[in-house]
Design a protein around this motif. Structure first.
Motif, PDB file in Angstrom:
ATOM      1  N   ASP A  44       0.652  -1.145  -0.041  1.00 53.53           N
ATOM      2  CA  ASP A  44       0.024  -0.003  -0.066  1.00 53.53           C
ATOM      3  C   ASP A  44       0.970   1.374   0.040  1.00 53.53           C
ATOM      4  OD1 ASP A  44      -2.443  -1.397   0.123  1.00 53.53           O
ATOM      5  OD2 ASP A  44      -2.632  -1.422   2.181  1.00 53.53           O
ATOM      6  N   LYS A  45       0.476   2.483  -0.720  1.00 48.67           N
ATOM      7  CA  LYS A  45       0.894   3.422  -0.738  1.00 48.67           C
ATOM      8  C   LYS A  45       1.132   4.129   0.723  1.00 48.67           C
ATOM      9  CE  LYS A  45       0.482   8.090  -2.590  1.00 48.67           C
ATOM     10  NZ  LYS A  45      -0.150   9.134  -3.703  1.00 48.67           N
ATOM     11  N   VAL A  46       2.038   4.587   1.031  1.00 47.14           N
ATOM     12  CA  VAL A  46       2.245   5.250   2.572  1.00 47.14           C
ATOM     13  C   VAL A  46       1.385   6.678   2.822  1.00 47.14           C
ATOM     14  CG1 VAL A  46       3.577   6.289   4.108  1.00 47.14           C
ATOM     15  CG2 VAL A  46       4.792   4.560   2.845  1.00 47.14           C
ATOM     16  N   VAL A  47       0.559   6.453   3.790  1.00 50.80           N
ATOM     17  CA  VAL A  47      -0.441   7.813   3.910  1.00 50.80           C
ATOM     18  C   VAL A  47       0.157   8.501   5.088  1.00 50.80           C
ATOM     19  CG1 VAL A  47      -2.752   8.281   4.754  1.00 50.80           C
ATOM     20  CG2 VAL A  47      -2.253   6.494   3.134  1.00 50.80           C
ATOM     21  N   LYS A  48       0.061   9.619   4.996  1.00 49.41           N
ATOM     22  CA  LYS A  48       0.642  10.456   6.159  1.00 49.41           C
ATOM     23  C   LYS A  48      -0.550  11.271   6.572  1.00 49.41           C
ATOM     24  CE  LYS A  48       5.479  10.534   4.686  1.00 49.41           C
ATOM     25  NZ  LYS A  48       6.683  11.642   4.356  1.00 49.41           N
ATOM     26  N   LEU A  49      -0.768  11.386   7.891  1.00 47.92           N
ATOM     27  CA  LEU A  49      -1.946  12.263   8.466  1.00 47.92           C
ATOM     28  C   LEU A  49      -1.427  12.941   9.595  1.00 47.92           C
ATOM     29  CD1 LEU A  49      -4.176   8.921   8.458  1.00 47.92           C
ATOM     30  CD2 LEU A  49      -4.482  10.639   6.760  1.00 47.92           C
ATOM     31  N   ASN A  50      -1.965  14.209   9.508  1.00 49.09           N
ATOM     32  CA  ASN A  50      -1.954  15.176  10.610  1.00 49.09           C
ATOM     33  C   ASN A  50      -3.072  15.000  11.527  1.00 49.09           C
ATOM     34  OD1 ASN A  50       0.634  15.888   9.881  1.00 49.09           O
ATOM     35  ND2 ASN A  50      -0.143  17.802   8.823  1.00 49.09           N
ATOM     36  N   LEU A  51      -2.956  14.988  12.780  1.00 45.75           N
ATOM     37  CA  LEU A  51      -3.858  14.808  13.738  1.00 45.75           C
ATOM     38  C   LEU A  51      -4.043  16.006  14.518  1.00 45.75           C
ATOM     39  CD1 LEU A  51      -5.313  11.660  15.559  1.00 45.75           C
ATOM     40  CD2 LEU A  51      -5.173  13.885  16.817  1.00 45.75           C
ATOM     41  N   GLY A  52      -4.873  16.883  14.762  1.00 43.23           N
ATOM     42  CA  GLY A  52      -5.011  18.013  15.726  1.00 43.23           C
ATOM     43  C   GLY A  52      -5.947  17.900  17.020  1.00 43.23           C
ATOM     44  N   HIS A  53      -5.571  18.532  18.061  1.00 46.80           N
ATOM     45  CA  HIS A  53      -6.744  18.524  19.189  1.00 46.80           C
ATOM     46  C   HIS A  53      -6.217  19.570  20.096  1.00 46.80           C
ATOM     47  CE1 HIS A  53      -3.934  17.187  22.471  1.00 46.80           C
ATOM     48  NE2 HIS A  53      -3.473  16.183  21.585  1.00 46.80           N
ATOM     49  N   ILE A  54      -7.005  20.009  21.040  1.00 50.51           N
ATOM     50  CA  ILE A  54      -6.758  21.402  21.691  1.00 50.51           C
ATOM     51  C   ILE A  54      -6.267  21.158  23.103  1.00 50.51           C
ATOM     52  CG2 ILE A  54      -8.743  22.545  20.345  1.00 50.51           C
ATOM     53  CD1 ILE A  54     -10.400  22.228  22.953  1.00 50.51           C
ATOM     54  N   LEU A  55      -6.121  19.906  23.499  1.00 49.37           N
ATOM     55  CA  LEU A  55      -5.642  19.836  24.862  1.00 49.37           C
ATOM     56  C   LEU A  55      -4.293  19.696  24.990  1.00 49.37           C
ATOM     57  CD1 LEU A  55      -8.334  17.528  26.550  1.00 49.37           C
ATOM     58  CD2 LEU A  55      -8.309  19.928  26.221  1.00 49.37           C
ATOM     59  N   THR A  56      -3.843  19.589  26.189  1.00 45.82           N
ATOM     60  CA  THR A  56      -2.254  19.580  26.583  1.00 45.82           C
ATOM     61  C   THR A  56      -1.558  18.363  26.210  1.00 45.82           C
ATOM     62  OG1 THR A  56      -2.544  18.770  28.715  1.00 45.82           O
ATOM     63  CG2 THR A  56      -2.417  21.218  28.398  1.00 45.82           C
ATOM     64  N   PRO A  57      -0.237  17.949  25.960  1.00 46.45           N
ATOM     65  CA  PRO A  57       0.552  17.010  25.849  1.00 46.45           C
ATOM     66  C   PRO A  57      -0.031  15.842  27.085  1.00 46.45           C
ATOM     67  CG  PRO A  57       1.718  18.684  25.257  1.00 46.45           C
ATOM     68  CD  PRO A  57       0.735  19.235  25.875  1.00 46.45           C
ATOM     69  N   GLU A  58      -0.243  16.499  28.168  1.00 44.75           N
ATOM     70  CA  GLU A  58      -0.349  15.485  29.232  1.00 44.75           C
ATOM     71  C   GLU A  58      -1.932  14.991  29.351  1.00 44.75           C
ATOM     72  OE1 GLU A  58       2.733  18.059  29.608  1.00 44.75           O
ATOM     73  OE2 GLU A  58       0.803  18.726  29.926  1.00 44.75           O
ATOM     74  N   SER A  59      -2.716  15.437  28.377  1.00 44.76           N
ATOM     75  CA  SER A  59      -4.180  14.955  28.458  1.00 44.76           C
ATOM     76  C   SER A  59      -4.421  13.596  27.988  1.00 44.76           C
ATOM     77  CB  SER A  59      -4.896  15.952  27.781  1.00 44.76           C
ATOM     78  OG  SER A  59      -4.697  15.700  26.278  1.00 44.76           O
ATOM     79  N   HIS A  60      -5.573  13.075  28.268  1.00 45.99           N
ATOM     80  CA  HIS A  60      -6.210  11.905  27.984  1.00 45.99           C
ATOM     81  C   HIS A  60      -6.111  11.946  26.426  1.00 45.99           C
ATOM     82  CE1 HIS A  60      -9.971  14.082  28.078  1.00 45.99           C
ATOM     83  NE2 HIS A  60     -10.594  12.802  27.491  1.00 45.99           N
ATOM     84  N   TYR A  61      -6.493  13.146  25.706  1.00 43.42           N
ATOM     85  CA  TYR A  61      -6.597  13.042  24.377  1.00 43.42           C
ATOM     86  C   TYR A  61      -5.182  12.630  23.791  1.00 43.42           C
ATOM     87  CZ  TYR A  61     -10.455  16.182  23.888  1.00 43.42           C
ATOM     88  OH  TYR A  61     -11.986  16.900  23.756  1.00 43.42           O
ATOM     89  N   GLN A  62      -3.906  13.164  24.181  1.00 46.07           N
ATOM     90  CA  GLN A  62      -2.482  12.828  23.672  1.00 46.07           C
ATOM     91  C   GLN A  62      -2.277  11.457  24.335  1.00 46.07           C
ATOM     92  OE1 GLN A  62      -1.033  14.661  21.906  1.00 46.07           O
ATOM     93  NE2 GLN A  62       0.610  13.268  21.406  1.00 46.07           N
ATOM     94  N   VAL A  63      -2.690  10.853  25.309  1.00 43.68           N
ATOM     95  CA  VAL A  63      -2.305   9.629  25.527  1.00 43.68           C
ATOM     96  C   VAL A  63      -3.098   8.605  24.599  1.00 43.68           C
ATOM     97  CG1 VAL A  63      -2.737   7.726  27.379  1.00 43.68           C
ATOM     98  CG2 VAL A  63      -2.121   9.756  28.244  1.00 43.68           C
ATOM     99  N   MET A  64      -4.316   9.001  24.364  1.00 45.72           N
ATOM    100  CA  MET A  64      -5.088   8.140  23.409  1.00 45.72           C
ATOM    101  C   MET A  64      -4.338   8.236  21.934  1.00 45.72           C
ATOM    102  SD  MET A  64      -6.925   8.055  20.481  1.00 45.72           S
ATOM    103  CE  MET A  64      -7.835   9.670  20.252  1.00 45.72           C
ATOM    104  N   VAL A  65      -4.005   9.583  21.383  1.00 46.52           N
ATOM    105  CA  VAL A  65      -3.168   9.718  20.270  1.00 46.52           C
ATOM    106  C   VAL A  65      -1.808   8.921  20.182  1.00 46.52           C
ATOM    107  CG1 VAL A  65      -1.929  11.376  18.851  1.00 46.52           C
ATOM    108  CG2 VAL A  65      -4.039  11.837  19.833  1.00 46.52           C
ATOM    109  N   ASN A  66      -1.243   8.832  21.291  1.00 51.90           N
ATOM    110  CA  ASN A  66       0.337   8.150  21.259  1.00 51.90           C
ATOM    111  C   ASN A  66       0.077   6.626  21.041  1.00 51.90           C
ATOM    112  OD1 ASN A  66       1.583  10.526  21.953  1.00 51.90           O
ATOM    113  ND2 ASN A  66       1.726  10.067  24.040  1.00 51.90           N
ATOM    114  N   LYS A  67      -1.082   6.215  21.557  1.00 51.06           N
ATOM    115  CA  LYS A  67      -1.220   4.875  21.402  1.00 51.06           C
ATOM    116  C   LYS A  67      -1.781   4.581  19.952  1.00 51.06           C
ATOM    117  CE  LYS A  67      -1.385   0.669  22.942  1.00 51.06           C
ATOM    118  NZ  LYS A  67      -0.073  -0.070  23.291  1.00 51.06           N
TER     119      LYS A  67
END
Length: 348
Positions: A44-67
């Motif tokens: 498959d062709k490599v797909v590069k995606l940017n993902l944005g959110h408004i909370l801090t790097p310590e938030s549960h948003y970012q914990v989810m994103v890291n995973k």
């Protein structure tokens, strides 16, 4: 003569084995085809995606994103590459929604309220005291009701990959809020969604329009008396420094969700779509679990820093706030039907 006969027999056996080997080539080809299918994702062709959110790097948003970043890379054999941009680096939630719909942003996380101008039915989730607690809200959203709301996004050029945790909104303030009478004339910054504004008006407060970035200074200068927010954000955004009361009013449960641009989704192969959805399912659960842990830890840290956690008497709050339901439902497409669906799902 015997020698010639022996040579002829050996030649015949060799010829027969050659024919058999040729016939068995079909099974060898199938094995090769199977391997090709198994490694299809690698081509498959490599797909590069940017993902944005408004909370801090310590938030549960970012914990989810890291995973999510880790799992998407792993499950797609390295063909899905996600780069995260926290703390509104790609704009606020409304801007990210618009960018994803046009295809200029691959993915984002948003609170449900920001999507109401796009999907009118989402306003149902702004009703005060719609859910009894965080677990109940998450259970409903992970079921058929939640899937129905994710499907609504497709007609708006978006793909809903799943729900992150519902976030409990409580009032932080410079004055204690022990009963609904304590809300009278309090200037409270709330999100500018009808369900929030009308609720706080009904509770006797003065909902005050203001960007989130201005809340800290406004509270410090006495322009407002408080705002409503989840315990983890209360700590991460340092409101603990300017508000000495955190009142457990539990007025709203704000769900967050992971959304993708439909344009970007359609450009991926079926293998990649499957891999990304599986990665999202696992990562979102990690985020939900982290939020619950962070909720408890944040309240404890607030206490340690001198904040009084007020166990507000909710009886008067619910009685007053639920008076807004009928008028709010009238402005939501199929509002009463959607409300009944949620009530039924809560009992399952």
């Amino acid at each position: 003569m015997k020698k010639q006969l022996l040579i002829a027999m050996i030649s015949g056996v060799f010829a027969l084995s050659t024919v058999l080997a040729g016939c068995s080539g079909g099974s060898g080809g199938t094995e090769s085809s199977s391997k090709g299918s198994a490694s299809a994702a690698e081509s498959d062709k490599v797909v590069k995606l940017n993902l944005g959110h408004i909370l801090t790097p310590e938030s549960h948003y970012q914990v989810m994103v890291n995973k999510l970043v880790e799992l998407a890379d792993q499950k797609s054999n390295g063909t899905i590459k996600i780069t995260a941009f926290p703390q509104s680096q790609l704009g606020g939630e409304v801007k990210m929604i618009q960018s994803a719909r046009s295809g200029t942003l691959g993915m984002f996380i948003t609170g449900q309220a920001a999507l109401e101008n796009t999907v009118k039915e989402y306003a149902i989730l702004d009703l005060p005291y719609l859910f009894d607690d965080i677990d109940q809200a998450n259970k409903v959203l992970k079921g058929d009701v939640g899937k129905k709301y994710l499907e609504m996004l497709k007609q708006h050029d978006l793909v809903g990959l799943g729900w992150l945790s519902a976030m409990e909104r409580n009032i932080f303030s410079t004055k204690p809020v022990r009963t609904v009478e304590d809300m009278k004339a309090l200037k409270i910054r709330v999100m500018q969604a009808p369900g929030y504004v009308k609720t706080f008006e009904q509770l006797g407060a003065q909902p005050t329009p203001m960007s989130y970035a201005e809340v800290y200074l406004s509270l410090q200068q006495g322009v407002i008396d408080g705002g409503d927010i989840s315990p983890d954000q209360f700590m991460m955004d340092k409101f603990v420094e300017v508000a000495k009361y955190y009142n457990l009013t539990k007025t709203h449960y704000l769900p967050a969700l992971l959304v993708m641009s439909k344009k970007n989704w359609d450009e991926m192969s079926p293998n990649q779509q499957k891999a990304l959805q599986e990665a999202a399912d696992e990562a979102l659960q990690v985020g939900i679990d982290f939020y619950k842990q962070s909720y408890a830890e944040s309240l404890e840290k607030a206490k340690q820093q001198g904040v009084q956690i007020i166990e507000t008497d909710l009886s008067g709050f619910k009685q007053q706030a639920e008076k807004t339901h009928e008028s709010l439902l009238q402005d939501i497409p199929n509002g009463k039907e959607l409300y009944e669906e949620i009530q039924k799902a809560k009992k399952q």
